[in-house]
Design an enzyme around this catalytic site. Structure first.
Site, PDB file in Angstrom:
ATOM      1  CG  LEU A 105      -1.887   0.934   1.215  1.00  0.00           C
ATOM      2  CD1 LEU A 105      -2.959   1.046  -0.219  1.00  0.00           C
ATOM      3  CD2 LEU A 105      -2.871   1.028   2.353  1.00  0.00           C
ATOM      4  CB  ILE A 107      18.504  20.300  19.735  1.00  0.00           C
ATOM      5  CG1 ILE A 107      17.793  21.657  19.825  1.00  0.00           C
ATOM      6  CG2 ILE A 107      17.737  19.172  20.645  1.00  0.00           C
ATOM      7  CD1 ILE A 107      17.919  22.387  21.203  1.00  0.00           C
ATOM      8  N   GLY A 108      21.483  19.003  18.890  1.00  0.00           N
ATOM      9  CA  GLY A 108      22.380  17.784  18.593  1.00  0.00           C
ATOM     10  C   GLY A 108      22.554  17.619  17.234  1.00  0.00           C
ATOM     11  CD1 TRP A 112       8.480   7.332  20.796  1.00  0.00           C
ATOM     12  CD2 TRP A 112      10.191   8.317  20.209  1.00  0.00           C
ATOM     13  NE1 TRP A 112       8.074   8.602  20.882  1.00  0.00           N
ATOM     14  CE2 TRP A 112       9.376   9.099  20.323  1.00  0.00           C
ATOM     15  CE3 TRP A 112      11.704   8.900  19.976  1.00  0.00           C
ATOM     16  CZ2 TRP A 112       9.588  10.339  20.419  1.00  0.00           C
ATOM     17  CZ3 TRP A 112      11.798   9.929  19.833  1.00  0.00           C
ATOM     18  CH2 TRP A 112      10.652  10.827  19.923  1.00  0.00           C
ATOM     19  CD  GLU A 146       5.655  10.556  22.220  1.00  0.00           C
ATOM     20  OE1 GLU A 146       5.766  11.584  21.594  1.00  0.00           O
ATOM     21  OE2 GLU A 146       6.034   9.556  21.672  1.00  0.00           O
ATOM     22  CB  CYS A 180      10.568  18.799  20.849  1.00  0.00           C
ATOM     23  SG  CYS A 180      11.174  17.439  20.442  1.00  0.00           S
ATOM     24  CG  ASP A 217       9.866  16.897  40.078  1.00  0.00           C
ATOM     25  OD1 ASP A 217      10.211  17.676  41.032  1.00  0.00           O
ATOM     26  OD2 ASP A 217       8.691  16.399  40.341  1.00  0.00           O
ATOM     27  CD  GLU A 230       8.011  22.090  18.989  1.00  0.00           C
ATOM     28  OE1 GLU A 230       8.536  21.058  19.076  1.00  0.00           O
ATOM     29  OE2 GLU A 230       6.884  22.422  18.434  1.00  0.00           O
ATOM     30  CG  HIS A 280       8.918  21.332  13.172  1.00  0.00           C
ATOM     31  ND1 HIS A 280       9.099  20.035  13.277  1.00  0.00           N
ATOM     32  CD2 HIS A 280       8.738  21.760  14.651  1.00  0.00           C
ATOM     33  CE1 HIS A 280       9.481  19.573  14.590  1.00  0.00           C
ATOM     34  NE2 HIS A 280       9.286  20.675  15.413  1.00  0.00           N
TER      35      HIS A 280
HETATM   36  N1  GLN Z   1      19.235  15.317  19.864  1.00  0.00           N
HETATM   37  C1  GLN Z   1      18.320  14.851  18.828  1.00  0.00           C
HETATM   38  C2  GLN Z   1      18.351  15.721  17.736  1.00  0.00           C
HETATM   39  O1  GLN Z   1      19.052  16.588  17.704  1.00  0.00           O
HETATM   40  C3  GLN Z   1      16.909  15.464  19.519  1.00  0.00           C
HETATM   41  C4  GLN Z   1      15.668  14.776  18.898  1.00  0.00           C
HETATM   42  C5  GLN Z   1      14.302  15.261  19.387  1.00  0.00           C
HETATM   43  O2  GLN Z   1      14.195  15.920  20.204  1.00  0.00           O
HETATM   44  N2  GLN Z   1      13.336  14.714  18.790  1.00  0.00           N
HETATM   45  O3  GLN Z   1      18.379  15.235  16.489  1.00  0.00           O
HETATM   46 ZN    ZN Z   2      13.504  17.844  19.879  1.00  0.00          ZN
END
Ligand code: GLN
Ligand code: ZN
Length: 772
Positions: A26, A446-447, A576, A620, A658, A671, A680, A709
């Protein structure tokens, strides 16, 4: 009916089946259609063929009543939007011109029109398209898809039950349409929507449906009295219709709670309930309402969203208890089998012994049929199946894989102090300032940096043997060099190595941890034609050797600026993956945390001054019911602190989140006790900065100033303006400057320009700060 005949009538059924076909036919047909290589007719023919194959397989396996309407070219909530005629104004012309193209336009957008928003289907990793409704929405019934698919199944000589998203859930999943008042409540449209469902019911009856299933998973969430009233009213009205099939109202993913008495009283002929995790709550609640004396009860005893073999004896015991509580008891999976892969027999690389612990959709179907037979004819009719099941469960329970003494001893020895840094934040921050010597408003990312086509080719070459490990690693090192030199040149303060070696932020670690299992064909629909292959947390988790240290150390060897080490946190590793069901999630999280803790400590020992542990999934997997949240947040935050608690005070721990609104988990964020959190925030204009401030969040934070995004490049002035907004909530000593998330989905040109602007913005705003 007497108990005996209730048992004899037991039928096997499912609510939905994986859509993509054994070889993702599909996906290929749809993507081919988008590229113009497959005609609409050919796509429809593929769809019809896959539906037929699924029904034949289900019926052949002994399923008495097959589902229809669960098939979708993209998403069943979008199909419901079509069924009730709630096409957004901006898509009406496209849908009128060509229904299939219009459908995909709603799902994916076009050059000119935005798609519907996409969000997670309850606490699964499936994403649906969010209905947009407003005070002006006019519904109109379009039962064509449901009717056609029902007729197809009937034509095969099958007993079929259309499965639809119920009206209450449909409205509760909707959001106000563009232009509607922000506080508009879609549920107020219920009276307008019910006549549309009535029309669809009549059409389905005319087409030969004896039963229709209306899915109401939204009723397993906390609901206000007004919402429960609406549910009661909906099913009173639909029940009062004369021209309709029998109604089966289905719920899943959790317990119905206060909604159970409402539905038990409603004039519908059947209820389908989740008897996996919610079994105890449902048994108690059913007894409390005096059972369902005149109703059909469909018992979801086979877990529809994990991949573990069922405990048949335990399920039979539950089913036996239910016999006394309803007019008739049928056997099903707890939810649609959409959320699990198709067939374990396609797996060639999993050890045969372990493969027997697993049940994908096809194996779950067999379990359901076995249980229905056992219920109808007694355990004597399924002796062989029970014996085999007992052996599989015992092999799993006694395996070295699920019971690694070293891992267990270590997890049991965890002390409260292990999950805490050795000094409070105030002292740590002084040590970190001295160690890192960063300017005010430090800049970082962020990486991940862009995952270029070359990198993906390099990984494919490695898999195919076209390049050896040494050659592949050479390419990764070249990429790291480039990323480091770009960041130095651009003037970022805390650098990253760019994550070039990672295919996926969970899979990369899963592949290196003992106890994790990978599948070859375990594809599950995430959204549309996007399928993921979640790894399986199958056994006790340990880390045979460091996973990231050499890459980070290599990056650090190239620069005098601090390089941040990057890890995926324990909660996200669970969220995940498929998680084992033979111990509490918190126990699994603790094992993962201990393995990651070793990695964190090794990074520190290798000279990494800053370490980021990403937890984008913390929000989530928050339980659907508020009452269950404190327990979840307790083990989730403990797992994070256990991961990060073993470092020196002058090592700076970052985290990142995020894809979520954070308002209701600020306490949990606090915490975590991370020194710095990046979040984000660009699209919401620093909303999260205000939320952190309102909470009195005491540590450092980097609300994102660059929306990754979109390929759009934010100007330096725009980023500066966001920083000024951030400074109203967070003092300069604690404000960081960073993008919203990783850059792996972006191209290099926009990444370069955006990060240059981000650094310029930080410099500009630093210049505006009062001299201290
Ligand atoms: N360190 C990851 C990146 O920069 C974080 C990804 C994420 O937050 N989904 O890709
Ligand atoms: Zn992220």
């Amino acid at each position: 009916m007497t108990i005996k005949s209730a048992a004899a009538a037991a039928r096997a059924t499912v609510y939905g089946y994986p859509r993509q076909g054994p070889n993702r036919e599909l996906k290929k047909a749809i993507e081919g259609y988008w590229k113009g290589r497959v005609t609409g007719d050919a796509l429809r023919a593929t769809g019809a063929e896959l539906r037929r194959a699924n029904w034949r397989q289900l019926a052949g396996a002994g399923i008495d009543e097959v589902p229809t309407g669960d098939f979708s070219y993209y998403d069943h909530v979008l199909d419901t939007t079509v069924m009730v005629g709630a096409i957004p104004d901006r898509h009406r012309d496209a849908v009128a011109a060509d229904p299939l193209d219009g459908y995909f336009a709603m799902a994916r957008g076009t050059q000119d029109v935005a798609p519907l928003e996409m969000t997670k289907w309850f606490d699964t990793n499936y994403h649906y398209l969010v209905p947009e409704l407003g005070p002006d929405t006019v519904f109109a019934a379009d039962s064509a898809k449901q009717v056609a698919e029902l007729k197809e199944a009937i034509a095969l000589g099958l007993t079929a039950r259309p499965v639809l998203v119920g009206p209450v859930t449909y409205l509760l999943l909707a959001k106000p349409a563009p232009g509607a008042p922000a506080d508009f409540e879609p549920l107020t449209l219920l009276d307008r929507l019910l006549p549309v469902y009535a029309e669809v019911m009549a059409d389905l009856r005319a087409a030969g449906a004896e039963w229709v299933q209306l899915d109401e998973p939204a009723l397993v969430q906390d609901r206000t009295p007004a919402e429960l009233n609406a549910a009661g009213r909906a099913y009173r009205d639909l029940g009062a219709l004369t021209d309709r099939p029998k109604l089966l109202v289905a719920s899943y993913f959790d317990r119905l709670g206060e909604a159970l008495p409402v539905l038990a009283k409603a004039p519908v002929e059947g209820l389908a309930l989740d008897f996996t995790e919610a079994a105890a709550a449902h048994l108690e609640a059913l007894a409390a309402v005096g059972g369902l004396p005149r109703k059909r009860l469909v018992a979801g005893v086979v877990n529809g969203r994990n991949i573990w073999v069922n405990d048949l004896e335990k399920s039979l015991a539950t089913l036996g208890t239910l016999l006394g509580l309803a007019d008739r008891v049928d056997v099903a999976a707890s939810c649609s089998l959409l959320h699990v892969p198709l067939d374990t027999t396609a797996e060639r690389d999993v050890e045969p012994q372990i493969l027997r612990w697993l049940a994908f959709a096809r194996q779950k179907t067999a379990e359901i049929v076995t249980l229905a037979r056992g219920l109808a004819r007694g355990t004597g009719a399924i002796t062989a199946e029970l014996a085999a099941n007992r052996a599989d469960l015992a092999s799993r329970a006694n395996s070295r894989i699920t019971r690694d003494p070293a891992v267990r001893t270590r997890a049991a020895a965890v002390a409260e102090a292990d999950a805490h840094r050795s000094q409070p934040y105030a002292e740590r921050t002084a040590a970190q300032r001295a160690h890192l010597r960063l300017p005010l408003l430090p800049t970082t990312t962020i990486g991940s940096f862009p995952q270029t086509g070359e990198l993906r080719t390099a990984r494919a070459d490695l898999r195919a043997g076209r390049v050896d490990t040494a050659g592949y690693e050479e390419r990764v090192r070249a990429e790291i060099q480039e990323v480091i030199s770009f960041q130095e040149k651009t003037g970022l303060d805390v650098l990253v190595h760019g994550e070039a070696e990672r295919n996926d932020m969970v899979q990369y670690f899963a592949e290196q941890l003992t106890g994790y299992l990978a599948t070859q064909h375990g594809w599950v629909q995430s959204y549309g034609t996007r399928y993921v292959r979640p790894p399986i947390l199958a056994g006790d988790i340990s880390r045979p050797e460091p996973m990231t240290v050499r890459w980070t150390a290599y990056a650090q060897s190239l620069t005098d600026r601090p390089v941040k080490g990057m890890l995926t946190g324990p909660v996200t590793m669970l969220a995940w993956s498929f998680v084992r069901d033979d111990q509490p999630r918190g126990d699994t999280a603790r094992q993962v945390a201990l393995a990651l803790r070793d990695e964190v400590n090794d990074l520190e020992a290798a000279g990494t001054p800053v370490i980021q542990v990403d937890e984008p999934a913390l929000r989530e997997t928050l339980p659907l019911r508020t009452a269950d949240r404190p327990a979840y947040l307790a083990w989730a935050t403990e797992a994070f602190r256990l991961t990060t608690g073993g470092v020196r005070p002058d090592t700076q721990i970052h985290t990142h989140m995020c894809y979520a609104e954070f308002g209701d988990i600020v306490q949990a964020i606090d915490d975590l006790d991370a020194d710095v959190i990046s979040l984000e925030a660009a699209r919401s204009h620093m909303q999260v900065a205000r939320e952190l401030a309102a909470h009195g969040y005491p540590r450092e934070a980097g609300p994102g100033v660059y929306d990754i995004h979109s390929p759009r490049v934010p100007s330096a002035e725009e980023a500066a303006e966001l920083l000024r907004t951030g400074l109203k909530a967070i003092p300069a000593e604690r404000l960081w400057v960073n993008p919203d998330c990783g850059l792996k989905t972006r191209g290099w040109p926009e990444t370069r320009a955006s990060l240059e602007n981000l650094v310029t913005a930080a410099r500009t705003v630093r210049g505006e700060l009062p001299a201290s």
